[in-house]
Each structure stands twice: as structure tokens, then as C-alpha cells.
Design a protein around this motif. Structure first.
Motif, PDB file in Angstrom:
ATOM      1  N   MET A   1      12.191 -72.553 137.165  1.00 44.37           N
ATOM      2  CA  MET A   1      12.662 -73.935 137.210  1.00 44.37           C
ATOM      3  C   MET A   1      14.178 -73.953 136.982  1.00 44.37           C
ATOM      4  SD  MET A   1      11.700 -77.110 134.721  1.00 44.37           S
ATOM      5  CE  MET A   1      12.951 -76.958 133.474  1.00 44.37           C
ATOM      6  N   THR A   2      14.874 -74.704 137.780  1.00 47.91           N
ATOM      7  CA  THR A   2      16.313 -74.858 137.637  1.00 47.91           C
ATOM      8  C   THR A   2      16.586 -76.086 136.786  1.00 47.91           C
ATOM      9  OG1 THR A   2      16.632 -73.895 139.815  1.00 47.91           O
ATOM     10  CG2 THR A   2      18.465 -75.119 138.892  1.00 47.91           C
ATOM     11  N   ALA A   3      17.468 -75.945 135.820  1.00 51.04           N
ATOM     12  CA  ALA A   3      17.807 -77.058 134.929  1.00 51.04           C
ATOM     13  C   ALA A   3      18.533 -78.146 135.716  1.00 51.04           C
ATOM     14  CB  ALA A   3      18.678 -76.564 133.796  1.00 51.04           C
ATOM     15  N   ASP A   4      18.085 -79.384 135.551  1.00 49.34           N
ATOM     16  CA  ASP A   4      18.722 -80.523 136.210  1.00 49.34           C
ATOM     17  C   ASP A   4      19.474 -81.323 135.151  1.00 49.34           C
ATOM     18  OD1 ASP A   4      19.559 -82.718 137.601  1.00 49.34           O
ATOM     19  OD2 ASP A   4      17.558 -83.384 138.204  1.00 49.34           O
ATOM     20  N   TRP A   5      20.766 -81.112 135.086  1.00 48.60           N
ATOM     21  CA  TRP A   5      21.608 -81.783 134.102  1.00 48.60           C
ATOM     22  C   TRP A   5      21.996 -83.189 134.551  1.00 48.60           C
ATOM     23  CZ3 TRP A   5      22.973 -79.631 129.386  1.00 48.60           C
ATOM     24  CH2 TRP A   5      22.677 -78.284 129.218  1.00 48.60           C
ATOM     25  N   SER A   6      21.589 -83.617 135.735  1.00 50.46           N
ATOM     26  CA  SER A   6      22.093 -84.873 136.291  1.00 50.46           C
ATOM     27  C   SER A   6      21.183 -86.076 136.065  1.00 50.46           C
ATOM     28  CB  SER A   6      22.359 -84.711 137.791  1.00 50.46           C
ATOM     29  OG  SER A   6      21.128 -84.510 138.481  1.00 50.46           O
ATOM     30  N   PRO A  92      27.686 -79.787 130.478  1.00 53.90           N
ATOM     31  CA  PRO A  92      27.036 -80.068 131.769  1.00 53.90           C
ATOM     32  C   PRO A  92      26.232 -81.374 131.783  1.00 53.90           C
ATOM     33  CG  PRO A  92      26.746 -77.759 131.177  1.00 53.90           C
ATOM     34  CD  PRO A  92      27.347 -78.443 129.979  1.00 53.90           C
ATOM     35  N   ALA A  93      25.884 -81.892 130.610  1.00 53.29           N
ATOM     36  CA  ALA A  93      25.133 -83.155 130.543  1.00 53.29           C
ATOM     37  C   ALA A  93      25.945 -84.329 131.076  1.00 53.29           C
ATOM     38  CB  ALA A  93      24.680 -83.431 129.110  1.00 53.29           C
ATOM     39  N   GLU A  94      27.258 -84.169 131.154  1.00 54.89           N
ATOM     40  CA  GLU A  94      28.090 -85.244 131.708  1.00 54.89           C
ATOM     41  C   GLU A  94      27.767 -85.509 133.173  1.00 54.89           C
ATOM     42  OE1 GLU A  94      32.227 -85.442 129.374  1.00 54.89           O
ATOM     43  OE2 GLU A  94      31.836 -83.465 130.281  1.00 54.89           O
ATOM     44  N   ALA A  95      27.052 -84.587 133.825  1.00 54.88           N
ATOM     45  CA  ALA A  95      26.602 -84.818 135.204  1.00 54.88           C
ATOM     46  C   ALA A  95      25.619 -85.973 135.269  1.00 54.88           C
ATOM     47  CB  ALA A  95      25.962 -83.550 135.768  1.00 54.88           C
ATOM     48  N   CYS A  96      25.001 -86.302 134.156  1.00 53.22           N
ATOM     49  CA  CYS A  96      24.080 -87.448 134.085  1.00 53.22           C
ATOM     50  C   CYS A  96      24.909 -88.682 133.746  1.00 53.22           C
ATOM     51  CB  CYS A  96      23.000 -87.216 133.037  1.00 53.22           C
ATOM     52  SG  CYS A  96      21.810 -88.575 132.950  1.00 53.22           S
ATOM     53  N   THR A  97      25.333 -89.367 134.789  1.00 51.33           N
ATOM     54  CA  THR A  97      26.238 -90.504 134.605  1.00 51.33           C
ATOM     55  C   THR A  97      25.511 -91.786 134.201  1.00 51.33           C
ATOM     56  OG1 THR A  97      26.132 -90.965 136.976  1.00 51.33           O
ATOM     57  CG2 THR A  97      27.955 -89.573 136.193  1.00 51.33           C
ATOM     58  N   SER A  98      24.183 -91.772 134.208  1.00 48.86           N
ATOM     59  CA  SER A  98      23.442 -92.968 133.794  1.00 48.86           C
ATOM     60  C   SER A  98      23.312 -93.057 132.274  1.00 48.86           C
ATOM     61  CB  SER A  98      22.054 -92.995 134.441  1.00 48.86           C
ATOM     62  OG  SER A  98      21.271 -91.899 133.983  1.00 48.86           O
TER      63      SER A  98
END
Length: 151
Positions: A1-6, A92-98
Motif C-alpha cells: 500500500m502506498t501512503a496517501d498524504w493528500s 508531507p501531510a501538508e499535501a492534504c489541503t482540506s
């Protein structure tokens, strides 16, 4: 599984996977990164506090992994290197702009303060339960910030 930071869901999965690597992990009711005062005030300053019922679990697990915390109430002195590691891991969590990222902003602020005034000390404070014995002056300050005043 690839981590989805977005996405928030991806961040929750990353948090769960990281938490599973910490033997005996239990989320604290409150946590924060603080810094010793620049003035004569004795109280540690907390740029951001994660109160009971908060939703910022990934930063907590990352901070715990960096300092070796698993459960309960504890206070750890944080070196600039440790705090920098926590920032780099969480960035990398900054990719989650919501979602907002107040811990990341606060940790960067503390890092900047440490760089400009090496006499200051950073702390990671975890409160496992508000009824636990207080572990430090920083812990006592954090608890006053998260507990409602007596009525």
C-alpha cells in the motif's frame, strides 16, 4: 500500500500504521510541544495545544515515535534535531489541503525560536489521563490550558 498524504483518510491510515509500530501505544488525552520562556516567566509556552477530544492524531504519533513515548503521562526534553525530525516526518501531510496543520506550524515556530535562542529548551508533553500525576512544570502548564476552570 502506498501512503496517501493528500486526504484525511490517507492520513488516518498513516497514523494507524505508525501507531502499530509503537509497542503498547495508547493515545494521550492531550499533548503539545512547548518551549521554555524567553522572559522571566516560569511557565513553558505552548504555541499550539491539542486538547482532549482533539483530532490531530498523526502529529501525536510522529512526536511519540521520535521521543520513544508509548503511553501514559510524560515530559521529554526535545533537541532541535528531534524536533526537526518530527517536522520533516509530518511535512508531507501538508499535501492534504482540506485540513489545517497547526502542529506543524507550532513545531516550526519552536524550531525557529531554538535556533535564535539556544538557551531555550523545547519539550514534548503527553498527558495520558488528566488524573495522572503531573510529570513536570511543563505538564502542569499544559493541564491548566486544557482543563476547564472549576465552576
Amino acid at each position: 500500500m502506498t501512503a496517501d498524504w493528500s486526504t484525511p483518510e490517507g492520513l488516518a491510515e498513516i497514523k494507524a500504521a505508525l501507531a502499530a509500530t509503537i509497542e503498547g501505544w495508547r493515545s494521550p488525552v492531550a499533548y503539545a510541544v512547548g518551549i521554555s520562556p524567553a522572559s522571566s516567566s516560569p511557565e513553558v509556552e505552548f504555541p499550539h495545544v491539542n486538547p482532549p477530544g482533539g483530532t490531530h492524531g498523526l502529529p501525536c504519533v510522529i512526536l511519540a515515535a521520535v521521543v520513544g513515548h508509548a503511553h501514559g503521562s510524560a515530559t521529554y526534553e526535545l533537541s532541535a534535531q528531534q524536533l526537526s525530525q518530527a517536522v520533516e516526518t509530518l511535512a508531507p501531510a501538508e499535501a492534504c489541503t482540506s485540513l489545517s496543520h497547526p502542529n506543524l506550524a507550532a513545531w516550526r515556530e519552536v524550531l525557529e525560536e531554538l535556533g535564535s535562542n539556544p538557551a531555550r529548551t523545547a519539550y514534548a508533553v503527553f498527558v495520558g489521563d488528566l488524573d495522572d500525576p503531573v510529570t513536570s512544570a511543563a505538564d502542569a502548564t499544559l493541564r491548566t490550558l486544557v482543563q476547564p476552570p472549576p465552576s
